[in-house]
Design a protein around this motif. Structure first.
Motif, PDB file in Angstrom:
ATOM      1  N   SER A  25       8.302   2.429  22.599  1.00 43.29           N
ATOM      2  CA  SER A  25       9.309   3.363  21.910  1.00 43.29           C
ATOM      3  C   SER A  25      10.051   2.760  20.918  1.00 43.29           C
ATOM      4  CB  SER A  25      10.253   3.804  23.021  1.00 43.29           C
ATOM      5  OG  SER A  25      11.333   2.807  23.464  1.00 43.29           O
ATOM      6  N   ILE A  26      10.267   1.203  20.984  1.00 36.62           N
ATOM      7  CA  ILE A  26      11.001   0.728  19.908  1.00 36.62           C
ATOM      8  C   ILE A  26      10.297   0.427  18.875  1.00 36.62           C
ATOM      9  CG2 ILE A  26      12.285  -1.529  19.288  1.00 36.62           C
ATOM     10  CD1 ILE A  26      12.852  -1.421  22.289  1.00 36.62           C
ATOM     11  N   PHE A  27       8.959  -0.061  18.683  1.00 40.11           N
ATOM     12  CA  PHE A  27       8.284  -0.573  17.668  1.00 40.11           C
ATOM     13  C   PHE A  27       7.344   0.544  16.967  1.00 40.11           C
ATOM     14  CE2 PHE A  27       9.348  -4.048  20.046  1.00 40.11           C
ATOM     15  CZ  PHE A  27       9.952  -4.971  18.990  1.00 40.11           C
ATOM     16  N   LYS A  28       7.144   0.503  15.833  1.00 44.47           N
ATOM     17  CA  LYS A  28       5.973   1.217  14.876  1.00 44.47           C
ATOM     18  C   LYS A  28       4.506   0.347  15.325  1.00 44.47           C
ATOM     19  CE  LYS A  28       8.939   2.723  11.079  1.00 44.47           C
ATOM     20  NZ  LYS A  28       9.195   2.673   9.866  1.00 44.47           N
ATOM     21  N   ASN A  29       3.556   1.393  14.962  1.00 47.23           N
ATOM     22  CA  ASN A  29       1.981   0.827  15.393  1.00 47.23           C
ATOM     23  C   ASN A  29       2.036   0.425  16.851  1.00 47.23           C
ATOM     24  OD1 ASN A  29      -0.296   0.153  14.720  1.00 47.23           O
ATOM     25  ND2 ASN A  29       0.109  -1.714  13.904  1.00 47.23           N
ATOM     26  N   SER A  30       2.516   1.226  17.769  1.00 48.45           N
ATOM     27  CA  SER A  30       2.172   0.907  19.155  1.00 48.45           C
ATOM     28  C   SER A  30       1.867   1.783  20.074  1.00 48.45           C
ATOM     29  CB  SER A  30       3.875   0.599  19.429  1.00 48.45           C
ATOM     30  OG  SER A  30       4.488  -0.268  18.785  1.00 48.45           O
ATOM     31  N   GLY A  31       1.402   1.714  21.061  1.00 51.82           N
ATOM     32  CA  GLY A  31       1.025   2.713  21.955  1.00 51.82           C
ATOM     33  C   GLY A  31       0.299   2.121  23.142  1.00 51.82           C
ATOM     34  N   ILE A  32       0.201   2.815  24.352  1.00 40.22           N
ATOM     35  CA  ILE A  32       0.057   2.452  25.665  1.00 40.22           C
ATOM     36  C   ILE A  32      -1.663   2.655  25.886  1.00 40.22           C
ATOM     37  CG2 ILE A  32       0.104   3.045  28.100  1.00 40.22           C
ATOM     38  CD1 ILE A  32       2.845   2.061  27.040  1.00 40.22           C
ATOM     39  N   GLY A  33      -2.347   1.657  26.485  1.00 43.19           N
ATOM     40  CA  GLY A  33      -3.727   1.699  26.733  1.00 43.19           C
ATOM     41  C   GLY A  33      -3.868   1.814  28.125  1.00 43.19           C
ATOM     42  N   ARG A  34      -5.062   1.247  28.581  1.00 41.76           N
ATOM     43  CA  ARG A  34      -5.553   1.485  30.039  1.00 41.76           C
ATOM     44  C   ARG A  34      -4.239   0.781  31.161  1.00 41.76           C
ATOM     45  NH1 ARG A  34     -10.938  -1.294  30.336  1.00 41.76           N
ATOM     46  NH2 ARG A  34      -9.375  -2.945  29.751  1.00 41.76           N
ATOM     47  N   VAL A  35      -4.233   1.618  32.291  1.00 39.22           N
ATOM     48  CA  VAL A  35      -3.316   1.356  33.108  1.00 39.22           C
ATOM     49  C   VAL A  35      -4.146   1.273  34.433  1.00 39.22           C
ATOM     50  CG1 VAL A  35      -1.218   2.263  34.411  1.00 39.22           C
ATOM     51  CG2 VAL A  35      -1.459   2.721  32.457  1.00 39.22           C
ATOM     52  N   SER A  36      -4.001  -0.188  35.020  1.00 33.22           N
ATOM     53  CA  SER A  36      -4.839  -0.143  36.259  1.00 33.22           C
ATOM     54  C   SER A  36      -3.878  -0.463  37.397  1.00 33.22           C
ATOM     55  CB  SER A  36      -5.775  -1.600  36.000  1.00 33.22           C
ATOM     56  OG  SER A  36      -4.800  -2.519  35.861  1.00 33.22           O
ATOM     57  N   HIS A  37      -4.549  -0.012  38.431  1.00 32.77           N
ATOM     58  CA  HIS A  37      -3.709   0.106  39.862  1.00 32.77           C
ATOM     59  C   HIS A  37      -4.170  -0.935  40.815  1.00 32.77           C
ATOM     60  CE1 HIS A  37      -2.784   3.881  37.717  1.00 32.77           C
ATOM     61  NE2 HIS A  37      -1.813   3.850  38.300  1.00 32.77           N
ATOM     62  N   TYR A  38      -3.421  -1.662  41.643  1.00 34.65           N
ATOM     63  CA  TYR A  38      -3.752  -2.183  42.977  1.00 34.65           C
ATOM     64  C   TYR A  38      -4.639  -1.366  43.922  1.00 34.65           C
ATOM     65  CZ  TYR A  38      -0.937  -6.192  41.415  1.00 34.65           C
ATOM     66  OH  TYR A  38      -0.263  -7.227  40.980  1.00 34.65           O
ATOM     67  N   SER A  39      -5.631  -2.202  44.483  1.00 35.70           N
ATOM     68  CA  SER A  39      -6.592  -1.397  45.280  1.00 35.70           C
ATOM     69  C   SER A  39      -6.089  -1.810  46.854  1.00 35.70           C
ATOM     70  CB  SER A  39      -8.063  -1.852  45.150  1.00 35.70           C
ATOM     71  OG  SER A  39      -8.102  -3.068  45.439  1.00 35.70           O
TER      72      SER A  39
END
Length: 160
Positions: A25-39
């Motif tokens: 939210s602060i920086f330009k040229n930014s984004g969220i990619g893959r989110v992994s979860h514990y099994s």
């Protein structure tokens, strides 16, 4: 994300997803990619976020919910070079809000304890000036500051 270059891994204790969204939210040229979860294999609680890949200002990161064993400290920091006072003020405000702490000489800690240096682009040139008096005045001025004041640094450099 690709495997080209380096990816910085940031260790959190349950705040990885929140932190990734905050930085994006602060920086330009930014984004969220893959989110992994514990099994069920752990070590975190099954279904909880393990890692979040994100890009901030074009830099690749992985936020890891690794637990309470490790904390950020000042031995590692990220430098943000700013072209003007407005940009310094923006990053200073955004990174200290919500529990961050101002520090000396342009350093701060954000709400997660990660250290940042918010620096005017011209500072290196001023403190490296071939005129040792100009460099010394600038250094003395910045050593007394928390958030950098570009106008005050320029006045010190000029001997005003």
């Amino acid at each position: 994300m690709t495997t080209e270059g380096f990816v910085t891994c940031l260790w959190f204790d349950g705040q990885a997803e929140e932190a990734a969204h905050h930085y994006v939210s602060i920086f330009k040229n930014s984004g969220i990619g893959r989110v992994s979860h514990y099994s069920d294999a752990g070590p975190g609680q099954a279904g909880s976020v393990m890692t979040v890949e994100f890009t901030a200002n074009g830099q690749k990161f992985v936020a890891l919910n690794g637990g309470p064993e490790f904390r950020f400290n000042e031995s590692v920091s990220f430098q943000i070079y700013c072209d003007g006072q407005e940009e310094i003020d923006y990053y200073w405000t955004k990174l200290t809000e919500g529990g961050g702490e101002p520090g000396p000489c342009g350093w701060l800690k954000d709400r997660y304890g990660l250290s940042w240096q918010v620096v005017p682009t011209g500072l290196v040139e001023m403190v490296s000036d071939p005129d040792p008096e100009k460099a010394a005045r600038t250094t003395e001025a910045f050593m007394s500051m928390s958030k950098f004041d570009i106008a005050a640094l320029e006045k010190a450099h000029a001997g005003e």
